[in-house]
Design an enzyme around this catalytic site. Structure first.
Site, PDB file in Angstrom:
ATOM      1  N   TYR A  65      56.096  16.290  13.759  1.00  0.00           N
ATOM      2  CA  TYR A  65      57.312  16.579  14.522  1.00  0.00           C
ATOM      3  C   TYR A  65      57.054  17.016  15.967  1.00  0.00           C
ATOM      4  O   TYR A  65      56.223  17.899  16.223  1.00  0.00           O
ATOM      5  CB  TYR A  65      58.117  17.679  13.822  1.00  0.00           C
ATOM      6  CG  TYR A  65      59.588  17.621  14.190  1.00  0.00           C
ATOM      7  CD1 TYR A  65      60.453  16.834  13.455  1.00  0.00           C
ATOM      8  CD2 TYR A  65      60.091  18.315  15.278  1.00  0.00           C
ATOM      9  CE1 TYR A  65      61.798  16.747  13.792  1.00  0.00           C
ATOM     10  CE2 TYR A  65      61.427  18.235  15.626  1.00  0.00           C
ATOM     11  CZ  TYR A  65      62.281  17.448  14.873  1.00  0.00           C
ATOM     12  OH  TYR A  65      63.604  17.359  15.205  1.00  0.00           O
ATOM     13  N   ARG A  72      66.754  16.081  17.354  1.00  0.00           N
ATOM     14  CA  ARG A  72      66.380  15.637  18.700  1.00  0.00           C
ATOM     15  C   ARG A  72      66.730  14.176  18.945  1.00  0.00           C
ATOM     16  O   ARG A  72      66.749  13.371  18.022  1.00  0.00           O
ATOM     17  CB  ARG A  72      64.862  15.785  18.870  1.00  0.00           C
ATOM     18  CG  ARG A  72      64.365  17.235  18.789  1.00  0.00           C
ATOM     19  CD  ARG A  72      64.417  17.894  20.137  1.00  0.00           C
ATOM     20  NE  ARG A  72      64.125  19.326  20.073  1.00  0.00           N
ATOM     21  CZ  ARG A  72      63.832  20.050  21.149  1.00  0.00           C
ATOM     22  NH1 ARG A  72      63.794  19.499  22.338  1.00  0.00           N
ATOM     23  NH2 ARG A  72      63.603  21.347  21.041  1.00  0.00           N
ATOM     24  N   CYS A 111      67.312  26.047  25.814  1.00  0.00           N
ATOM     25  CA  CYS A 111      68.171  26.947  26.595  1.00  0.00           C
ATOM     26  C   CYS A 111      68.911  26.196  27.697  1.00  0.00           C
ATOM     27  O   CYS A 111      69.389  26.792  28.657  1.00  0.00           O
ATOM     28  CB  CYS A 111      67.355  28.090  27.200  1.00  0.00           C
ATOM     29  SG  CYS A 111      66.790  29.281  25.983  1.00  0.00           S
ATOM     30  N   LYS A 141      53.712  19.063  25.157  1.00  0.00           N
ATOM     31  CA  LYS A 141      53.323  20.470  25.321  1.00  0.00           C
ATOM     32  C   LYS A 141      51.806  20.654  25.279  1.00  0.00           C
ATOM     33  O   LYS A 141      51.255  21.473  26.026  1.00  0.00           O
ATOM     34  CB  LYS A 141      53.964  21.328  24.230  1.00  0.00           C
ATOM     35  CG  LYS A 141      55.456  21.129  24.063  1.00  0.00           C
ATOM     36  CD  LYS A 141      56.251  21.481  25.292  1.00  0.00           C
ATOM     37  CE  LYS A 141      57.741  21.422  24.957  1.00  0.00           C
ATOM     38  NZ  LYS A 141      58.593  21.750  26.059  1.00  0.00           N
ATOM     39  N   ASP A 175      61.889  18.806  31.600  1.00  0.00           N
ATOM     40  CA  ASP A 175      61.103  19.730  30.767  1.00  0.00           C
ATOM     41  C   ASP A 175      59.817  20.235  31.412  1.00  0.00           C
ATOM     42  O   ASP A 175      59.450  21.378  31.209  1.00  0.00           O
ATOM     43  CB  ASP A 175      60.766  19.049  29.434  1.00  0.00           C
ATOM     44  CG  ASP A 175      60.290  20.026  28.369  1.00  0.00           C
ATOM     45  OD1 ASP A 175      60.863  21.131  28.280  1.00  0.00           O
ATOM     46  OD2 ASP A 175      59.347  19.691  27.628  1.00  0.00           O
ATOM     47  N   SER A 198      62.546  26.653  25.544  1.00  0.00           N
ATOM     48  CA  SER A 198      63.026  25.490  24.791  1.00  0.00           C
ATOM     49  C   SER A 198      64.430  25.757  24.262  1.00  0.00           C
ATOM     50  O   SER A 198      64.723  26.847  23.777  1.00  0.00           O
ATOM     51  CB  SER A 198      62.110  25.206  23.605  1.00  0.00           C
ATOM     52  OG  SER A 198      60.795  24.971  24.047  1.00  0.00           O
ATOM     53  N   HIS A 204      56.686  24.782  32.673  1.00  0.00           N
ATOM     54  CA  HIS A 204      57.729  24.373  31.731  1.00  0.00           C
ATOM     55  C   HIS A 204      59.067  24.380  32.477  1.00  0.00           C
ATOM     56  O   HIS A 204      59.895  25.254  32.261  1.00  0.00           O
ATOM     57  CB  HIS A 204      57.732  25.367  30.564  1.00  0.00           C
ATOM     58  CG  HIS A 204      58.558  24.952  29.392  1.00  0.00           C
ATOM     59  ND1 HIS A 204      59.043  25.844  28.468  1.00  0.00           N
ATOM     60  CD2 HIS A 204      58.973  23.729  28.979  1.00  0.00           C
ATOM     61  CE1 HIS A 204      59.726  25.195  27.540  1.00  0.00           C
ATOM     62  NE2 HIS A 204      59.697  23.917  27.825  1.00  0.00           N
ATOM     63  N   ARG A 247      58.335  23.026  16.322  1.00  0.00           N
ATOM     64  CA  ARG A 247      56.993  23.475  16.676  1.00  0.00           C
ATOM     65  C   ARG A 247      56.611  24.683  15.839  1.00  0.00           C
ATOM     66  O   ARG A 247      57.438  25.509  15.496  1.00  0.00           O
ATOM     67  CB  ARG A 247      56.935  23.872  18.157  1.00  0.00           C
ATOM     68  CG  ARG A 247      56.811  22.698  19.109  1.00  0.00           C
ATOM     69  CD  ARG A 247      56.609  23.131  20.542  1.00  0.00           C
ATOM     70  NE  ARG A 247      57.777  23.816  21.056  1.00  0.00           N
ATOM     71  CZ  ARG A 247      57.917  25.121  21.159  1.00  0.00           C
ATOM     72  NH1 ARG A 247      56.925  25.936  20.815  1.00  0.00           N
ATOM     73  NH2 ARG A 247      59.009  25.642  21.634  1.00  0.00           N
TER      74      ARG A 247
HETATM   75  O1  SAT Z   1      58.996  20.030  20.118  1.00  0.00           O
HETATM   76  S1  SAT Z   1      58.882  20.184  21.575  1.00  0.00           S
HETATM   77  O2  SAT Z   1      57.873  21.171  21.881  1.00  0.00           O
HETATM   78  O3  SAT Z   1      58.500  18.925  22.186  1.00  0.00           O
HETATM   79  C1  SAT Z   1      60.377  20.647  22.198  1.00  0.00           C
HETATM   80  C2  SAT Z   1      60.426  22.017  22.708  1.00  0.00           C
HETATM   81  O4  SAT Z   1      60.183  22.973  21.976  1.00  0.00           O
HETATM   82  O5  SAT Z   1      60.727  22.188  23.901  1.00  0.00           O
HETATM   83 MN    MN Z   2      60.431  22.296  26.531  1.00  0.00          MN
END
Ligand code: SAT
Ligand code: MN
Length: 601
Positions: A218, A385, A271, A227, A294, A269, A247, A77
C-alpha cells in the site's frame, strides 16, 4: 508482450549486479524490465484483473481506470514498522526507528529469501523529476507487485528513457519491494491482495542509498519513489549537498494584475495539501495553478533564491472528502486513466467515497459488503486513494515540469488544530520561521495507522519522512537561512481547522483559503500590513480581504485569538518536544523558545 522474462536493456554493471544478486535472494520465476510504455500498463492491469486484485471501472464513467481493494490489514503507511538504518544510531535521532544496517539486512534477507517464488520480478527504472533534468534523481525498484508498477507509471517517469539517461552511472537509489507472499507450499494460489500483514518492514539505508520494503503493497510503503526515496533518502542527500527535500505542495499564485508568486506549503498527510495546491480561489481575479501536491525539492538558483521542483508526475490523493465543491480540479484530474484504491463501487461500475457529490442508493463497500447510505459505516476506507496523472489536472501550471524549478516566495506551515492556533501568523524572520516549523503540531489522520485525532508534534510535516536526526535537520534549515539571507522565502503558519468551543468550524476553508493566499502574496510584495503579537506577526485589521464572506465578527475574533494562557501551556509542550533532541537542538531554536516565553509573560 507478456510479463515473461525479458533481457536487460542496459549494460550498467552496478545495475546488472544489483538485479542479479537480488534475484538470487528473491528467487522469482522470471525477471521483467519495465519500459514504461502504455502497452506495458495494460499488461500490468491485466495481471491485476486476472489475479482479482483489480477490475476495470465502467469505461463510460471512468475510462481506462482501475478499481482496487486491498487487504483490510494493509491500508496505510506503517510508521512503527519504518526504519532508518544508518551506521550510528545517534544519526537516526529520536523521531526515527533505528536498526543497524547489517543486522536489519540479515533480518530482511531472511524474509526476502525465496519471497518472490511463483511471481515475476519487475525492474522499474524511474526518475524523480523530469527525465534528464539536472535536479532529477534516478532510482530502480525491484518489485513483485504489478499494482506498484502501474502506480509508478502514474506517479513517476518510468522506463527505458530513464535507463538511457542513467547509462553507466552508479548514482541511483536501489529499492527492493516485495508483498511478502511467495506462491509455494500451502500458498499455491494467489490472493487478491497478497501481503504479509504481521511482518511489514519499510527499511532505509541512507548511507548506501538503499530501500528495502517487505510485507505491504500500500501507498508509501510500496511506491518507493515517493516517501522512501523523494523524502527519506533525498532529505539525507539534500543535507549533504546543501538543498532541501520537503513534504510540501507547490502552487503558482497570479494576482489580478498578472503578477506571479510561487508558494510552497508543508502540511501533514491528509491535511489538505492537494486541495490547496489546485484550489479555485473565491477572491475575484486571483488564480491558483498547480506545480505539485506533496513533495518539493528546492535548490538555490544562480540569483541566490530557492527554486523548487515537483519530483513526482502524479497525485496519490485522499479520496474521501474530495468532490466538485472541495476540489473540482482533483475531480477533473481523476476522470480517466486513474487507479482507485479502497473506494466503494456503484452498481453502474463507478467509484464512490464519502462526501462525493452524489450519494448512490447502494454500492459495494471497500470490504466487498453491500452498502446503503443508511447503514452505519463508510463505503470507502478513510485512507482510500486515487492515483491520477498530474498532467490531467486542469490547472496544472505550464511550467510544472520546468527542470529549473520555480522561485519560492513564501513557505506555509500548518496542520489540523481545533484550538489555540490562529488562521494565519507570519514569522518575523527565517529563524523564527524555522522555530514555527520545528514546533508544528497536528491531529493525526488516517494516512498512517493508529492514534487517529491525537495531537502530535510533526516538525515541518516531516516527522515520518526525515531520514536523519531531526535536530540536524533543524540545523540544516538554520544554515540554509544564513546562506540565503534576505532572499529566503517568508514563512507563515496557517490553520484552516480551528473550531469554536462548541465544535463548529470557524473558517470555511477550501476556495476561501485564497483570502489567506492573497494576504501572503501582498505581504511578500510589501502591500499588506501586519501587527506584532507574542507568537508572530498577525494581519492588521482589514489586511485579509473578507468581502462577500459570511463570517460573524465573533467567529473572526475567535479564529484570530491568541490566548496567552493557552500559549504558555504550548511553550511547556514545545520545551518537552525540543528536549528530545538533546544537544542536537540548534541554540537558535532554544533562543526562539525563550524569546516566545518572554513575550508571553
Ligand atoms: O501513503 S503515502 O505515504 O504515499 C500518502 C501519505 O501518507 O501522504
Ligand atoms: Mn504526503
Amino acid at each position: 508482450m507478456t510479463t515473461a522474462e525479458t533481457t536487460a536493456p542496459t549494460t550498467n554493471a552496478k545495475l546488472l549486479s544489483f538485479v542479479e544478486e537480488s534475484a538470487a535472494m528473491l528467487k522469482p520465476d522470471g525477471i521483467y524490465w519495465c519500459d514504461g510504455s502504455t502497452e506495458e500498463y495494460q499488461v500490468m492491469a491485466k495481471a491485476m484483473v486476472d489475479a482479482g486484485t483489480a477490475m476495470w471501472l465502467n469505461p463510460d464513467k471512468k475510462p481506462n481506470s482501475l478499481f482496487v481493494r486491498s487487504d483490510p490489514a494493509d491500508v496505510a503507511r506503517v510508521e512503527d514498522r519504518t526504519y532508518i538504518c544508518c551506521e550510528n544510531e545517534a544519526d537516526a535521532g529520536p523521531t526515527n526507528n533505528w536498526k543497524a544496517p547489517a543486522e536489519c539486512k540479515e533480518l530482511m534477507k531472511g524474509l526476502y529469501d525465496g519471497c518472490m517464488a511463483g511471481r515475476t520480478l519487475y525492474v522499474i527504472p524511474y526518475s524523480m523529476g523530469p527525465v534528464g533534468s539536472p535536479i532529477a534523481k534516478i532510482g530502480i525498484i525491484l518489485t513483485d507487485s504489478p499494482y506498484v508498477v502501474a502506480n509508478m507509471h502514474i506517479m513517476a517517469r518510468v522506463g527505458t528513457a530513464v535507463l538511457d539517461v542513467l547509462a553507466g552511472s552508479e548514482d541511483f537509489v536501489r529499492g527492493i519491494h516485495s508483498v511478502g507472499y511467495p506462491l509455494t507450499g500451502p500458498k499455491q494460489s494467489d490472493l487478491p491482495w497478497p501481503c504479509d500483514a504481521e511482518n511489514k518492514y519499510i527499511t532505509h539505508y541512507p548511507e548506501t542509498r538503499e530501500i528495502w520494503s517487505y510485507g505491504s503493497g500500500y501507498g508509501g510503503n510500496a511506491l518507493l519513489g515517493k516517501k522512501c526515496h523523494a523524502l527519506r533518502i533525498a532529505s539525507v542527500q539534500a543535507r549533504d549537498e546543501g538543498w532541501m527535500a520537503e513534504h510540501m505542495l507547490i502552487l503558482k499564485l497570479t494576482s489580478p494584475a498578472g503578477e506571479v508568486k510561487y508558494v510552497a506549503a508543508a502540511f501533514p498527510s491528509a491535511c489538505g495539501k492537494t486541495n490547496l495546491a489546485m484550489m479555485n480561489p473565491t477572491v475575484e481575479g486571483w488564480k491558483v495553478e498547480t506545480i505539485g501536491d506533496d513533495i518539493a525539492w528546492m535548490k538555490f538558483g544562480d540569483d541566490g533564491r530557492l527554486y523548487a521542483i515537483n519530483p513526482e508526475a502524479g497525485f496519490f490523493g485522499v479520496a474521501p472528502g474530495t468532490n466538485y465543491d472541495s476540489n473540482p480540479n482533483a475531480m477533473e484530474s481523476l476522470k480517466s486513466n486513474s487507479v482507485f484504491t479502497n473506494c466503494g463501487l456503484t452498481p453502474d461500475g463507478d467509484v464512490y467515497w464519502e462526501e462525493m457529490d452524489e450519494t448512490p442508493e447502494s454500492c459495494v463497500d471497500w470490504l466487498r459488503r453491500p452498502w446503503t447510505p443508511d447503514c452505519d459505516r463508510t463505503a470507502s476506507h478513510p485512507n482510500a486513494r486515487f492515483t491520477a496523472p498530474a498532467a490531467q489536472c486542469p490547472v496544472i501550471a505550464d511550467e510544472w515540469e520546468d527542470p529549473a524549478g520555480v522561485p519560492i516566495s513564501a513557505i506555509l506551515f500548518g496542520g489540523r488544530r481545533a484550538s489555540t492556533q490562529p488562521l494565519v501568523i507570519e514569522a518575523t524572520d527565517w529563524e523564527h520561521g524555522t522555530f514555527l516549523g520545528a514546533s508544528m503540531s497536528s491531529e493525526k489522520t488516517a494516512a498512517a495507522s493508529g492514534g487517529l485525532g491525537q495531537l502530535r508534534f510533526d516538525p515541518m510535516a516531516m516527522l515520518p519522512f526525515c531520514g536523519y536526526h531531526m535536530g540536524d535537520y533543524f540545523k540544516h534549515w538554520i544554515e540554509l537561512g544564513a546562506k540565503g539571507g534576505d532572499k529566503m522565502p517568508k514563512i507563515f503558519y496557517v490553520n484552516w481547522f480551528r473550531k469554536s468551543p462548541e465544535g463548529k468550524w470557524l473558517w470555511p476553508g477550501f476556495g476561501e483559503n485564497s483570502r489567506v493566499l492573497k494576504y501572503v502574496f501582498e505581504r511578500c510584495e510589501g502591500s499588506a500590513d501586519a501587527v506584532e503579537s507574542p507568537i508572530g506577526l498577525m494581519p492588521a485589521e482589514g489586511a485579509i480581504d473578507l468581502s462577500g464572506l459570511d463570517v460573524a465578527d465573533a467567529d473572526w475574533a475567535e479564529l484570530m485569538k491568541v490566548d496567552k494562557g493557552e500559549w504558555l501551556e504550548v511553550t511547556k509542550a514545545i520545551e518537552e518536544h525540543f528536549a528530545k533532541f538533546g544537544d542536537k537542538l540548534p541554540a537558535e531554536l532554544s533562543a526562539q523558545l525563550d524569546a516566545l516565553k518572554g513575550r508571553l509573560s
